[in-house]
Design a protein around this motif. Sequence first.
Motif, mmCIF file in Angstrom:
data_model
loop_
_atom_site.group_PDB
_atom_site.id
_atom_site.type_symbol
_atom_site.label_atom_id
_atom_site.label_comp_id
_atom_site.label_asym_id
_atom_site.label_seq_id
_atom_site.Cartn_x
_atom_site.Cartn_y
_atom_site.Cartn_z
ATOM 1 N N THR A 1 0.835 -1.209 0.000
ATOM 2 C CA THR A 1 0.000 0.000 0.000
ATOM 3 C C THR A 1 0.868 1.257 0.000
ATOM 4 N N GLN A 2 1.918 1.249 0.797
ATOM 5 C CA GLN A 2 2.812 2.409 0.820
ATOM 6 C C GLN A 2 3.499 2.609 -0.526
ATOM 7 N N GLN A 3 3.932 1.519 -1.153
ATOM 8 C CA GLN A 3 4.562 1.620 -2.474
ATOM 9 C C GLN A 3 3.582 2.157 -3.503
ATOM 10 N N TYR A 4 2.328 1.688 -3.434
ATOM 11 C CA TYR A 4 1.297 2.166 -4.360
ATOM 12 C C TYR A 4 1.072 3.663 -4.185
ATOM 13 N N LEU A 5 0.968 4.109 -2.931
ATOM 14 C CA LEU A 5 0.762 5.532 -2.690
ATOM 15 C C LEU A 5 1.944 6.363 -3.185
ATOM 16 N N ALA B 1 -4.422 -0.192 -8.826
ATOM 17 C CA ALA B 1 -4.332 -0.519 -7.399
ATOM 18 C C ALA B 1 -3.842 -1.947 -7.219
ATOM 19 N N PRO B 2 -3.141 -2.231 -6.130
ATOM 20 C CA PRO B 2 -2.649 -3.590 -5.910
ATOM 21 C C PRO B 2 -3.808 -4.576 -5.762
ATOM 22 N N GLY B 3 -3.670 -5.714 -6.429
ATOM 23 C CA GLY B 3 -4.692 -6.742 -6.359
ATOM 24 C C GLY B 3 -5.834 -6.558 -7.334
ATOM 25 N N THR C 1 1.735 6.463 -6.959
ATOM 26 C CA THR C 1 0.635 7.345 -7.365
ATOM 27 C C THR C 1 1.058 8.802 -7.249
ATOM 28 N N HIS C 2 1.712 9.124 -6.154
ATOM 29 C CA HIS C 2 2.181 10.499 -5.947
ATOM 30 C C HIS C 2 3.176 10.901 -7.045
ATOM 31 N N ARG C 3 4.139 10.038 -7.333
ATOM 32 C CA ARG C 3 5.131 10.343 -8.375
ATOM 33 C C ARG C 3 4.478 10.485 -9.747
ATOM 34 N N ALA C 4 3.517 9.603 -10.038
ATOM 35 C CA ALA C 4 2.842 9.663 -11.345
ATOM 36 C C ALA C 4 2.090 10.979 -11.509
ATOM 37 N N ARG C 5 1.425 11.409 -10.450
ATOM 38 C CA ARG C 5 0.680 12.673 -10.526
ATOM 39 C C ARG C 5 1.620 13.865 -10.670
ATOM 40 N N GLN C 6 2.780 13.809 -10.022
ATOM 41 C CA GLN C 6 3.743 14.901 -10.134
ATOM 42 C C GLN C 6 4.284 15.018 -11.558
#
Length: 71
Positions: A4-8, A24-26, A11-16
Amino acid sequence: MSVTQQYLLDTHRARQHGEPVPPAPGRNDWRVARELRDHRRLRAVLAGRPARGRTREALGRWLRGRPWAGR
């Protein structure tokens, strides 16, 4: 780091960077499992083996060979 932390973080890097957000995972687990099953069935057919019921048949052979299997 958890999934979950890696996904967040991703996501943050992609938006930047203005890139699409990763799934999402799974989210695609069932699709991957289905594709793997279909691929194994295709390989079995191409090799001239039955595509379905091989696991149950092997388990039945294994259980019939046991003295406690209730012959």
